[in-house]
Design a protein around this motif. Sequence first.
Motif, PDB file in Angstrom:
ATOM      1  N   ALA A   1      -7.678   7.461  -0.133  1.00 22.19           N
ATOM      2  CA  ALA A   1      -6.718   8.281  -0.871  1.00 22.19           C
ATOM      3  C   ALA A   1      -7.184   8.426  -2.319  1.00 22.19           C
ATOM      4  O   ALA A   1      -7.569   7.447  -2.956  1.00 22.19           O
ATOM      5  N   LEU A   2      -7.154   9.653  -2.847  1.00 20.61           N
ATOM      6  CA  LEU A   2      -7.625   9.871  -4.207  1.00 20.61           C
ATOM      7  C   LEU A   2      -6.781   9.117  -5.229  1.00 20.61           C
ATOM      8  O   LEU A   2      -7.296   8.729  -6.287  1.00 20.61           O
ATOM      9  N   ASN A   3      -5.490   8.928  -4.950  1.00 20.62           N
ATOM     10  CA  ASN A   3      -4.654   8.158  -5.875  1.00 20.62           C
ATOM     11  C   ASN A   3      -5.198   6.751  -6.080  1.00 20.62           C
ATOM     12  O   ASN A   3      -5.086   6.178  -7.161  1.00 20.62           O
ATOM     13  N   ASP A   4      -5.789   6.175  -5.037  1.00 24.88           N
ATOM     14  CA  ASP A   4      -6.361   4.825  -5.136  1.00 24.88           C
ATOM     15  C   ASP A   4      -7.782   4.854  -5.665  1.00 24.88           C
ATOM     16  O   ASP A   4      -8.234   3.919  -6.334  1.00 24.88           O
TER      17      ASP A   4
ATOM     18  N   ILE B   1     -13.630  16.441   0.459  1.00 24.32           N
ATOM     19  CA  ILE B   1     -12.244  16.239   0.040  1.00 24.32           C
ATOM     20  C   ILE B   1     -11.352  16.760   1.158  1.00 24.32           C
ATOM     21  O   ILE B   1     -11.607  17.831   1.728  1.00 24.32           O
ATOM     22  N   ALA B   2     -10.309  16.020   1.499  1.00 26.28           N
ATOM     23  CA  ALA B   2      -9.332  16.447   2.500  1.00 26.28           C
ATOM     24  C   ALA B   2      -8.010  16.745   1.808  1.00 26.28           C
ATOM     25  O   ALA B   2      -7.615  16.043   0.868  1.00 26.28           O
ATOM     26  N   GLY B   3      -7.333  17.791   2.250  1.00 23.29           N
ATOM     27  CA  GLY B   3      -6.035  18.183   1.692  1.00 23.29           C
ATOM     28  C   GLY B   3      -5.437  19.283   2.531  1.00 23.29           C
ATOM     29  O   GLY B   3      -5.976  19.664   3.580  1.00 23.29           O
ATOM     30  N   ILE B   4      -4.322  19.848   2.068  1.00 23.63           N
ATOM     31  CA  ILE B   4      -3.651  20.878   2.865  1.00 23.63           C
ATOM     32  C   ILE B   4      -4.437  22.188   2.810  1.00 23.63           C
ATOM     33  O   ILE B   4      -5.026  22.540   1.795  1.00 23.63           O
ATOM     34  N   THR B   5      -4.432  22.908   3.931  1.00 29.79           N
ATOM     35  CA  THR B   5      -5.165  24.153   4.103  1.00 29.79           C
ATOM     36  C   THR B   5      -4.330  25.105   4.950  1.00 29.79           C
ATOM     37  O   THR B   5      -3.320  24.711   5.549  1.00 29.79           O
ATOM     38  N   PRO B   6      -4.750  26.378   5.064  1.00 29.79           N
ATOM     39  CA  PRO B   6      -4.065  27.283   5.996  1.00 29.79           C
ATOM     40  C   PRO B   6      -4.063  26.776   7.435  1.00 29.79           C
ATOM     41  O   PRO B   6      -3.111  27.032   8.184  1.00 29.79           O
ATOM     42  N   SER B   7      -5.108  26.063   7.844  1.00 28.34           N
ATOM     43  CA  SER B   7      -5.119  25.499   9.198  1.00 28.34           C
ATOM     44  C   SER B   7      -3.963  24.520   9.392  1.00 28.34           C
ATOM     45  O   SER B   7      -3.339  24.477  10.459  1.00 28.34           O
TER      46      SER B   7
ATOM     47  N   HIS C   1      -2.577  12.892  -7.195  1.00 25.19           N
ATOM     48  CA  HIS C   1      -3.423  13.374  -6.098  1.00 25.19           C
ATOM     49  C   HIS C   1      -2.780  13.083  -4.739  1.00 25.19           C
ATOM     50  O   HIS C   1      -3.481  12.800  -3.770  1.00 25.19           O
ATOM     51  N   ASP C   2      -1.462  13.180  -4.664  1.00 22.50           N
ATOM     52  CA  ASP C   2      -0.773  12.940  -3.395  1.00 22.50           C
ATOM     53  C   ASP C   2      -1.348  13.824  -2.281  1.00 22.50           C
ATOM     54  O   ASP C   2      -1.603  15.016  -2.484  1.00 22.50           O
ATOM     55  N   GLY C   3      -1.544  13.219  -1.103  1.00 21.86           N
ATOM     56  CA  GLY C   3      -1.974  13.998   0.059  1.00 21.86           C
ATOM     57  C   GLY C   3      -3.429  14.384   0.064  1.00 21.86           C
ATOM     58  O   GLY C   3      -3.845  15.218   0.877  1.00 21.86           O
ATOM     59  N   ARG C   4      -4.248  13.773  -0.814  1.00 18.18           N
ATOM     60  CA  ARG C   4      -5.672  14.104  -0.858  1.00 18.18           C
ATOM     61  C   ARG C   4      -6.512  12.848  -0.608  1.00 18.18           C
ATOM     62  O   ARG C   4      -6.160  11.763  -1.052  1.00 18.18           O
TER      63      ARG C   4
ATOM     64  N   HIS D   1      -9.042   9.967  11.988  1.00 22.45           N
ATOM     65  CA  HIS D   1      -8.671   8.696  11.345  1.00 22.45           C
ATOM     66  C   HIS D   1      -7.140   8.616  11.269  1.00 22.45           C
ATOM     67  O   HIS D   1      -6.558   8.541  10.188  1.00 22.45           O
ATOM     68  N   THR D   2      -6.511   8.635  12.420  1.00 25.11           N
ATOM     69  CA  THR D   2      -5.063   8.822  12.497  1.00 25.11           C
ATOM     70  C   THR D   2      -4.289   7.775  11.706  1.00 25.11           C
ATOM     71  O   THR D   2      -3.444   8.118  10.851  1.00 25.11           O
ATOM     72  N   GLU D   3      -4.533   6.512  11.969  1.00 27.50           N
ATOM     73  CA  GLU D   3      -3.725   5.462  11.351  1.00 27.50           C
ATOM     74  C   GLU D   3      -3.880   5.441   9.839  1.00 27.50           C
ATOM     75  O   GLU D   3      -2.885   5.365   9.099  1.00 27.50           O
ATOM     76  N   ILE D   4      -5.108   5.536   9.350  1.00 31.33           N
ATOM     77  CA  ILE D   4      -5.354   5.486   7.905  1.00 31.33           C
ATOM     78  C   ILE D   4      -4.663   6.648   7.198  1.00 31.33           C
ATOM     79  O   ILE D   4      -3.985   6.471   6.175  1.00 31.33           O
ATOM     80  N   VAL D   5      -4.811   7.841   7.744  1.00 31.12           N
ATOM     81  CA  VAL D   5      -4.277   9.033   7.093  1.00 31.12           C
ATOM     82  C   VAL D   5      -2.749   9.053   7.135  1.00 31.12           C
ATOM     83  O   VAL D   5      -2.088   9.295   6.118  1.00 31.12           O
ATOM     84  N   LEU D   6      -2.163   8.810   8.295  1.00 31.71           N
ATOM     85  CA  LEU D   6      -0.706   8.846   8.399  1.00 31.71           C
ATOM     86  C   LEU D   6      -0.066   7.766   7.541  1.00 31.71           C
ATOM     87  O   LEU D   6       0.965   8.012   6.882  1.00 31.71           O
ATOM     88  N   ASP D   7      -0.635   6.564   7.522  1.00 29.17           N
ATOM     89  CA  ASP D   7      -0.078   5.483   6.692  1.00 29.17           C
ATOM     90  C   ASP D   7      -0.088   5.871   5.220  1.00 29.17           C
ATOM     91  O   ASP D   7       0.894   5.652   4.497  1.00 29.17           O
ATOM     92  N   ALA D   8      -1.197   6.454   4.750  1.00 28.58           N
ATOM     93  CA  ALA D   8      -1.295   6.837   3.343  1.00 28.58           C
ATOM     94  C   ALA D   8      -0.309   7.949   3.002  1.00 28.58           C
ATOM     95  O   ALA D   8       0.353   7.911   1.955  1.00 28.58           O
ATOM     96  N   LEU D   9      -0.198   8.952   3.868  1.00 26.14           N
ATOM     97  CA  LEU D   9       0.728  10.058   3.606  1.00 26.14           C
ATOM     98  C   LEU D   9       2.177   9.571   3.573  1.00 26.14           C
ATOM     99  O   LEU D   9       2.973   9.990   2.717  1.00 26.14           O
TER     100      LEU D   9
END
Length: 669
Positions: free
Chosen positions: A401-404, A426-432, A366-369, A346-354
């Motif tokens: 986005a969790l903030n919304d 839930i999506a967020g930062i990981t070791p990957s 909840h930035d970045g989640r 979901h490239t456009e949605i995710v990059l726009d939100a970040l």
Amino acid sequence: MASPLLLGIDTGGTYTDAVLFREEDGVVAKAKSLTTRHDLAEGIAGAVDSVLDRAAVAPSDIALISLSTTLATNALVEGQGGRAALVMIGFGPEDLLRGGLSEALAGDPVIFLRGGHDVHGNETPLDLAPLEEAMPELGGTVSSFAVAGYFAVRNPDHEIRVRNRIRALTHLPVTCSHELSSKLGGPRRALTTLLNARLVSIIDRLIGSCESFLARRQIAAPLMVVRGDGALISASEARLRPIETILSGPAASLVGARYLTGLDAAVVSDIGGTTTDVAVLEGGRPRLAEEGAVVGGYRTMVEAVALRTYGLGGDSEVHIDDRGLIVKLALGPRRLLPLSLIGSVHTEIVLDALERHLRAAHAGRHDGRFAIRTGLAEDAAQGLQPQEEALYERIGQQPAALNDLLTANAQKSTLDKLVARGLVHIAGITPSDALHVLGRQGQWNTEAARLGLTLAARKKDGAGRPIAASAEDLAQQILDRLTRQSAEAVLAACLAEDGVEGIDPAKSLAVDRALQRASGISRFSISLDRPLVGLGASAPVYYPAIAAMLGAESLVPEDADVANAVGAVVGQVRAVVTVTVTSTEGGRFMIAGAGESAMLAGEEQALDAARARARSQAAGRARIEGADEVVLMLSEEIDAPEVEGSRKLIEARIVATATGRPRIVQISS
């Protein structure tokens, strides 16, 4: 003439692997595809079609399919699974406090019925009235039932009667405790049965997805599933006893590690997206857990390899504790969708939100989640509370986005419940994501990973300083933390194998000094007496540093990325049946287990009958579970002390083990 072509499939939390294997050639071809939780058949099809193309063979050439999976293990580690009702026969509420049963129920319904049996199989009359009263309400709010009767291993009649009545009233899956274990210990047997009931829908969906794919490709070979002890079981039997597939993936990886390395002694550590599994090879074989497998903090009665499973993997949640002067990172146990992965879909949605989060004047809680539905069928959402249903309706097939999404603090716990039910990711930062930022992985969207880590790096510590100078700095901190937690996990497993108690590697100051190679007048060091074998797709990235920290030789074999799938096709069917003989009043002897209880007058007659029953049932079960030619072994434990000069049989345990290679289809040339 070439030996048969075998197909091994491993469905993990992140990837589905496939290998084609011949006995004389080993791995002929291998392939990976993302595990598609909304429709597991998609991930299976992606991996299998790719491996068939690479080997340039026809689907009709496959003589056997064997499947291993971490889905059941992951579900227990993450607290997921269907809602199940527990029916306790002959037990009382106080029994829920034993064996972790109350914690495992976690609010799921329980019904107590009068009934059960004593140690000799004699019954207390069964009262079905409370069951009849509860069924109209329960039938529509649970996905399965678990039935546990007092001394059901001596006489399963009441469990069978309750099972039949539930099926007649609800047509839902029912698991009985006597079907899973012949061991005494009612509450722990009830716990095992409850967990099995929760896993029925998960494993049924996996096997169904695999079977539907095989049918579409016109692959008619038998389908086997790896059990937690490394043995194979037919798919139909795995559907009935999904609890036996806990530790299926780890068990397959151990069998695969032994095949790939040829080592008789090694520490084997397999890192996946959700978990790290650690076990020890001794004499070329993994040891089985005598007291039952421990997964997700619960000790079950499932016979499985003796290993430790930790909620630590490439997709582990990154916890940032910025309340002190020094920021502390911790990983797991929950799995998140990596931002790099969801950003690739979901490239456009995710990059726009970040990017919007980065431009905001003030940091959001909840930035970045993000949250997104897992894609399960609508009936999986049965029994949701009104607040859960309302939030679930607002979460769709596109990441939000969790903030919304979360407008009140209380909604966070509601969201966590939806995640625990397996309905929401839930999506967020990981070791990957950290590896993507450092350029050590690149299969997904690196920009999404970079933006997510840049957001997290802006957090302030107790002194008001950013917790990291850059996304790359934070990525290295996360990688270092994974190395340290992995080393602690491996060391904890090794200490447990050595019988060393009282040392927690995560808390011991001495271990901390040794792992850090801290300088000082007194120096501590740690080393392993055998190689550390690293398995998993990311093993070459992680394990050299982990082995170095532990003072061990690092060995990452070729095909380490598909060791589970390799282990799936080189295993054997193994059926174990236990029959007991106990003395009763009047000089008679009761035979129990693997069938209806029976009474015989003489000790030798009873023992001979028990041996014959054990052999017959083990051989029959092995054939039902998919074995071809069966080899039988018998062992006995007889407790018969001398009492006033004469021998008195207390109990005899007759254990028959039947083994054999699985049946394969004959491929015409």
